[in-house]
Motif scaffolding. Sequence first.
Motif, mmCIF file in Angstrom:
data_model
loop_
_atom_site.group_PDB
_atom_site.id
_atom_site.type_symbol
_atom_site.label_atom_id
_atom_site.label_comp_id
_atom_site.label_asym_id
_atom_site.label_seq_id
_atom_site.Cartn_x
_atom_site.Cartn_y
_atom_site.Cartn_z
ATOM 1 N N ASN A 1 46.438 44.927 1.994
ATOM 2 C CA ASN A 1 46.716 44.044 0.858
ATOM 3 C C ASN A 1 48.116 43.466 0.965
ATOM 4 O OD1 ASN A 1 44.276 44.553 -0.461
ATOM 5 N ND2 ASN A 1 45.097 46.408 -1.383
ATOM 6 N N PHE A 2 48.222 42.167 0.775
ATOM 7 C CA PHE A 2 49.521 41.531 0.641
ATOM 8 C C PHE A 2 49.746 41.323 -0.844
ATOM 9 C CE2 PHE A 2 48.303 40.135 4.914
ATOM 10 C CZ PHE A 2 49.433 40.533 5.607
ATOM 11 N N THR A 3 50.852 41.831 -1.345
ATOM 12 C CA THR A 3 51.088 41.717 -2.779
ATOM 13 C C THR A 3 51.664 40.352 -3.149
ATOM 14 O OG1 THR A 3 53.243 42.774 -2.517
ATOM 15 C CG2 THR A 3 51.381 44.183 -3.129
ATOM 16 N N THR A 4 52.439 39.772 -2.243
ATOM 17 C CA THR A 4 53.036 38.468 -2.527
ATOM 18 C C THR A 4 52.978 37.617 -1.268
ATOM 19 O OG1 THR A 4 55.268 39.128 -1.871
ATOM 20 C CG2 THR A 4 54.655 39.496 -4.179
ATOM 21 N N PRO A 5 53.147 36.298 -1.419
ATOM 22 C CA PRO A 5 53.213 35.440 -0.229
ATOM 23 C C PRO A 5 54.390 35.794 0.678
ATOM 24 C CG PRO A 5 52.829 34.110 -2.188
ATOM 25 C CD PRO A 5 53.099 35.511 -2.648
ATOM 26 N N ILE A 6 55.442 36.337 0.107
ATOM 27 C CA ILE A 6 56.604 36.723 0.920
ATOM 28 C C ILE A 6 56.217 37.820 1.896
ATOM 29 C CG2 ILE A 6 58.898 37.790 0.801
ATOM 30 C CD1 ILE A 6 59.275 36.297 -1.866
ATOM 31 N N ASP A 7 55.360 38.740 1.480
ATOM 32 C CA ASP A 7 54.882 39.789 2.387
ATOM 33 C C ASP A 7 54.193 39.176 3.602
ATOM 34 O OD1 ASP A 7 55.786 41.766 0.692
ATOM 35 O OD2 ASP A 7 53.832 42.113 -0.236
ATOM 36 N N ARG A 8 53.406 38.157 3.383
ATOM 37 C CA ARG A 8 52.698 37.501 4.488
ATOM 38 C C ARG A 8 53.680 36.804 5.421
ATOM 39 N NH1 ARG A 8 49.170 37.854 8.105
ATOM 40 N NH2 ARG A 8 48.149 35.951 8.671
ATOM 41 N N VAL A 9 54.710 36.167 4.855
ATOM 42 C CA VAL A 9 55.727 35.494 5.678
ATOM 43 C C VAL A 9 56.475 36.518 6.522
ATOM 44 C CG1 VAL A 9 57.891 34.196 5.585
ATOM 45 C CG2 VAL A 9 55.985 33.532 4.114
ATOM 46 N N VAL A 10 56.851 37.646 5.909
ATOM 47 C CA VAL A 10 57.553 38.697 6.650
ATOM 48 C C VAL A 10 56.668 39.225 7.771
ATOM 49 C CG1 VAL A 10 58.483 41.046 6.460
ATOM 50 C CG2 VAL A 10 59.060 39.332 4.739
ATOM 51 N N GLU A 11 55.383 39.335 7.526
ATOM 52 C CA GLU A 11 54.439 39.800 8.551
ATOM 53 C C GLU A 11 54.376 38.838 9.731
ATOM 54 O OE1 GLU A 11 51.540 41.852 10.603
ATOM 55 O OE2 GLU A 11 52.714 42.557 8.917
ATOM 56 N N LEU A 12 54.530 37.551 9.493
ATOM 57 C CA LEU A 12 54.414 36.553 10.552
ATOM 58 C C LEU A 12 55.701 36.336 11.341
ATOM 59 C CD1 LEU A 12 52.233 33.868 8.735
ATOM 60 C CD2 LEU A 12 51.523 35.447 10.531
ATOM 61 N N ILE A 13 56.831 36.864 10.894
ATOM 62 C CA ILE A 13 58.116 36.653 11.577
ATOM 63 C C ILE A 13 58.084 37.131 13.027
ATOM 64 C CG2 ILE A 13 60.539 37.390 11.622
ATOM 65 C CD1 ILE A 13 60.556 37.033 8.584
ATOM 66 N N PRO A 14 57.600 38.341 13.340
ATOM 67 C CA PRO A 14 57.579 38.756 14.756
ATOM 68 C C PRO A 14 56.755 37.812 15.632
ATOM 69 C CG PRO A 14 57.159 40.636 13.344
ATOM 70 C CD PRO A 14 57.149 39.426 12.477
ATOM 71 N N GLN A 15 55.639 37.318 15.122
ATOM 72 C CA GLN A 15 54.808 36.387 15.885
ATOM 73 C C GLN A 15 55.573 35.093 16.130
ATOM 74 O OE1 GLN A 15 51.045 35.632 14.046
ATOM 75 N NE2 GLN A 15 50.433 34.110 15.542
ATOM 76 N N LEU A 16 56.294 34.591 15.148
ATOM 77 C CA LEU A 16 57.083 33.374 15.271
ATOM 78 C C LEU A 16 58.184 33.554 16.312
ATOM 79 C CD1 LEU A 16 57.627 30.507 14.185
ATOM 80 C CD2 LEU A 16 59.113 31.566 12.465
ATOM 81 N N VAL A 17 58.858 34.694 16.287
ATOM 82 C CA VAL A 17 59.922 34.973 17.266
ATOM 83 C C VAL A 17 59.351 34.992 18.675
ATOM 84 C CG1 VAL A 17 61.554 36.747 18.039
ATOM 85 C CG2 VAL A 17 61.398 36.177 15.603
ATOM 86 N N GLU A 18 58.188 35.597 18.856
ATOM 87 C CA GLU A 18 57.550 35.642 20.179
ATOM 88 C C GLU A 18 57.207 34.233 20.668
ATOM 89 O OE1 GLU A 18 57.000 38.082 22.412
ATOM 90 O OE2 GLU A 18 58.183 39.362 21.083
#
Length: 147
Positions: A106-123
């Motif tokens: 469960n993602f509680t907020t959209p910010i959680d989803r953005v934080v989850e995608l940061i490693p993928q963006l860095v790669e």
Amino acid sequence: MAEHPIEEIMKTTMENIKEMIDVNTIVGDAVETADGTVIIPISKVSFGFVAGGGEYKNNMQDKNANITQQEANKLPFAGGSGAGISLNPIAFLVVGQEKIKLLPVNFTTPIDRVVELIPQLVEEIRGKKKQGNESQNINNTQQPANQ
């Protein structure tokens, strides 16, 4: 000194709880997919436990204050215990293709989803930088030297 009946109730309940507790309750059994990726479910587990009891005596014993310890041990006893468990899946650990990911349920907020995608963006940024450097090196080696 003899055990009190509540001690026996608590021992029995605790033994049954110990049987239920297993590492696979929290970190589930791993599942391997066809491409070799391993998926491990992770859960949050909460246990609750309660035990209680009481001794009862009749009015005749109240009037006769001279009861012995042996007679007091024969007083009727009533007791009970209970336990509860709450098991909530929280994430999946995905191991494969030289990467490890933690996918929350469960993602509680959209910010959680953005934080989850940061490693993928860095790669992806690192991959583009490497491609840019490689193509620049290829272009430098292919250009004829000015004479």
